[in-house]
Enzyme design. Structure first.
Site, PDB file in Angstrom:
ATOM      1  N   GLU B  63       0.811  -1.225   0.000  1.00 36.06           N
ATOM      2  CA  GLU B  63       0.000   0.000   0.000  1.00 36.06           C
ATOM      3  C   GLU B  63       0.835   1.261   0.000  1.00 36.06           C
ATOM      4  O   GLU B  63       0.490   2.249  -0.655  1.00 36.06           O
ATOM      5  CB  GLU B  63      -0.961   0.004   1.199  1.00 36.06           C
ATOM      6  CG  GLU B  63      -2.097  -1.007   1.093  1.00 36.06           C
ATOM      7  CD  GLU B  63      -1.743  -2.389   1.614  1.00 36.06           C
ATOM      8  OE1 GLU B  63      -0.552  -2.629   1.912  1.00 36.06           O
ATOM      9  OE2 GLU B  63      -2.651  -3.226   1.726  1.00 36.06           O
ATOM     10  N   HIS B 132     -11.108  -5.196  10.822  1.00 38.16           N
ATOM     11  CA  HIS B 132     -11.810  -5.173   9.529  1.00 38.16           C
ATOM     12  C   HIS B 132     -13.216  -4.586   9.638  1.00 38.16           C
ATOM     13  O   HIS B 132     -14.072  -4.879   8.804  1.00 38.16           O
ATOM     14  CB  HIS B 132     -11.943  -6.593   8.956  1.00 38.16           C
ATOM     15  CG  HIS B 132     -10.669  -7.233   8.509  1.00 38.16           C
ATOM     16  ND1 HIS B 132      -9.725  -7.690   9.375  1.00 38.16           N
ATOM     17  CD2 HIS B 132     -10.176  -7.470   7.271  1.00 38.16           C
ATOM     18  CE1 HIS B 132      -8.712  -8.220   8.694  1.00 38.16           C
ATOM     19  NE2 HIS B 132      -8.955  -8.096   7.416  1.00 38.16           N
TER      20      HIS B 132
END
Lengths: 328, 336
Positions: B63, B132
């Site tokens: 990322e 998450h």
């Protein structure tokens, strides 16, 4: 190889424990999810990443470890936890969201913490490496011969944390083993489409440490290579990097349509099952009789069945317990 | 409008990106599993098949590298749409987002432009636990230099996405997993709406009054808009008319719509799926306290995640997420 019959049978049984745990979890996961699949329904909700097929890397590694050695796993963590000696009743209970689970139901399947057996894992890709560095650093500072193992998938080898941790561990000669599970897939992205070189163990050269690639999903091959790395770490000679070819028999997560995966891939992998191969090997070499192998498998199943029963019969935490444990 | 087709939010987002890619060759998509898979939450469905791997790029799990690369490509005149799979994963790349993407325009004295759309999935309620399930839009809205978009319906999602892509500033675009209309996750049916086939824009910084009412103002966004609407339906049965405001964007923030509503209803409930402290709910409460305090007939009430990580187990998670019942009870208490 210097493995006794007991050790070999123990490896065989442990691989079965993992496989049966994962297969039974796959079934339990689907409860309450039909006819309409909803990830949040049933007794085991949320994402579920199963490690069936990846038993050799966990079992072959952890056979070398003691309770004092640290293991940090991944979002696909059950095989590591079981191989490291985490109590499978508490493991199952956590995954069922029960009060008796490892984290009282707060962590769930990707966030398992067993302080006693020095096992933890994370849902964040690449997050295993830095804390394993820290465990190894602590062992060194305390003058112990403990080692730390960080497991991660091949996709995680493209995270910055992997490279930072490799450099740190090499620089400080930390007693650590980096183990990459190469199951070929980072969700839908094949390794060759994500990684500039085919073999992650070559990256060890950039940090001046040993790097070994194991090209077969074989517990004895893992045992042998990791043994050398663990001994080297215990001698104070620093870290090693090992990449193991392994097989993901399920999808990235349960419910993954796997449209990206060639249709014949999983059947091919299943035909080369690492547990069946070990069993055949032990039998052919006269190390174990068929009934001893059958007993090991039956014992594994009994353990898993008991764990699932414990999990199902355990109570859910009271809702307001959600507010506890942010701080000690 | 009568015969207009309805879309799920994920299809509306993918259609918006598709139309902008067709219109502007500088627009391209990159991120994890955005190609063949079509995005884990379907936001780039069909784009790889249409535009190929050159313009819809699957990335390594790197990322920092690919979000930083989006910033760099934008500086050269490209218009990248880059996906951070879950907002929870920001930790591995935050430096590229908040020290660079967010600040470079300012530090260059306005000379450099970074037309990046950074999409990301948010929200809980399906037992995916602490890493998450977060929303965290408040964290990104806190950092100067990022526009923050959080749609709640397919109609809004398309118009806001097109505006985001055409904006010359960095825009963070948060989509709630439980509103995307996925085949494998229960979603709020109200997120599926008629969506015009042609491209259209919704200005960033304009809240939408999703339901008008005279008795109490409920301010929210994303999934909590729908919970607030469910609560408003229940309250209506009791003769309480709630006005539900969907902020749609946090940056820019439509203060005026909130203030005007509170001046009319004299009561405010803020509902947030993000954490309670130092976030959106406090910000809305503060602006009402600053600009409409004299209009309030009751204390401001906030419902949000009570400053704990999102727990895994169902009874624990349901306890910390604001429910329609709790929203209704809170609003009802203000009327007494």
């Amino acid at each position: 190889m210097n493995l006794s019959k007991e050790q070999l049978l123990s490896m065989y049984r442990q691989m079965w424990t993992i496989r049966i745990f994962e297969d039974e979890m796959a079934v339990a996961y689907m409860e309450g999810k039909s006819p309409a699949f909803d990830i949040g329904s049933g007794p085991v909700p949320g994402e579920m990443h199963l490690a069936a097929g990846q038993e050799p890397v966990a079992v072959g590694t952890c056979m070398h470890l003691h309770k004092e050695d640290t293991v940090v796993g991944t979002h696909r963590p059950h095989h590591f936890a079981i191989a490291k000696g985490v109590n499978i009743n508490k493991l199952a209970a956590e995954i069922f969201g029960k009060e008796t689970g490892l984290g009282k139901g707060k962590g769930g399947h990707m966030h398992l913490f067993d302080v006693e057996h020095k096992f933890s894992c994370s849902g964040i890709v690449g997050a295993s490496f830095p804390p394993a560095c820290g465990a190894a650093l602590a062992a060194k500072k305390m003058g112990k011969d403990w080692v730390a193992v960080a497991f991660a998938g091949e996709g995680a080898a493209n995270q910055g944390a992997f490279h930072e941790a490799l450099n740190l561990a090499a620089l400080w000669k930390l007693p650590m083993i980096f183990i990459i599970e190469d199951n070929s897939w980072a969700i839908s992205v094949a390794k060759q489409l994500s990684t500039a070189i085919p073999d992650n163990s070559q990256r060890a050269a950039g940090y001046g440490i040993p790097g070994v690639r194991i090209d077969e999903n074989d517990v004895l091959a893992v045992y042998e290579v990791v043994g050398e790395a663990v001994r080297r770490a215990r001698r104070g000679e620093g870290p090693s990097l090992i990449e193991v070819k392994t097989d993901r028999l399920y999808g990235h997560f349960q419910g993954d349509p796997e449209l990206y995966r060639p249709k014949d891939e999983v059947p091919t992998l299943k035909a080369n099952d690492p547990i069946a191969r070990l069993g055949a090997q032990l039998h052919e070499q006269g190390i174990a009789t068929q009934s001893e192998l059958d007993d090991a498998r039956a014992a594994a199943k009994a353990d898993v069945d008991a764990a699932f029963l414990f999990a199902r019969q355990s109570p859910y935490p009271a809702p307001e317990r959600a507010l506890e444990d942010v701080f000690v | 409008m009568a015969n207009e087709r309805e879309l799920t939010m994920s299809k509306a987002i993918a259609e918006a990106i598709d139309q902008e890619m067709a219109r502007d060759h500088r627009v391209f998509v990159l991120g994890e599993d955005v190609g063949i898979y079509g995005g884990i939450f379907g936001a780039t469905q069909g784009l790889y098949q249409k535009y190929g791997a050159e313009r819809v790029m699957d990335t390594p799990i790197s990322e920092t590298a690919f979000i930083g690369a989006a910033t760099g490509a934008a500086a050269e005149g490209m218009r990248p749409i880059v996906e951070l799979m879950f907002v929870d994963f920001f930790g591995v790349c935050m430096d590229q987002i908040y020290n660079h993407l967010a600040k470079n325009t300012y530090m260059s004295g306005g000379a450099a432009r970074f037309p990046v759309v950074l999409t990301t999935a948010i929200g809980g309620g399906y037992n995916d636990a602490a890493q998450h399930s977060q929303c965290l839009y408040g964290l990104f809205a806190h950092v100067p230099g990022l526009k923050v978009v959080v749609p709640s319906t397919a109609y809004d999602a398309k118009g806001l996405m097109i505006s985001a892509i055409r904006d010359d500033n960095p825009v963070m675009y948060f989509f709630h997993k439980g509103l995307m209309g996925l085949g494998w996750m229960k979603y709020h049916q109200r997120s599926v709406t008629p969506v015009p086939e042609e491209a259209y824009t919704i200005p960033l910084g304009k809240a939408d009054i999703k339901r008008t009412g005279k008795d109490v103002t409920i301010v929210s966004l994303a999934m909590m808009v729908h919970r607030a609407l469910d609560a408003a339906d229940a309250l209506a049965q009791e003769g309480i008319e709630a006005e539900v405001i969907d902020l749609r964007t946090l940056v820019p923030l439509d203060r005026e719509t909130v203030i005007n509503s509170v001046k009319k209803t004299h009561r405010l409930v803020v509902v947030d799926e993000d954490y309670h402290s130092f976030g959106m709910s406090g910000e809305i409460a503060a602006l009402v306290a600053e600009d409409a305090l004299d209009y309030l007939d009751a204390p401001i009430r906030r419902l949000a995640v009570p400053d704990v990580p999102i727990p895994y187990s169902r009874p624990l998670e349901q306890f910390v997420l604001p429910s329609a019942e709790r929203i209704a009870a809170t609003a009802r208490a203000l009327m007494e």
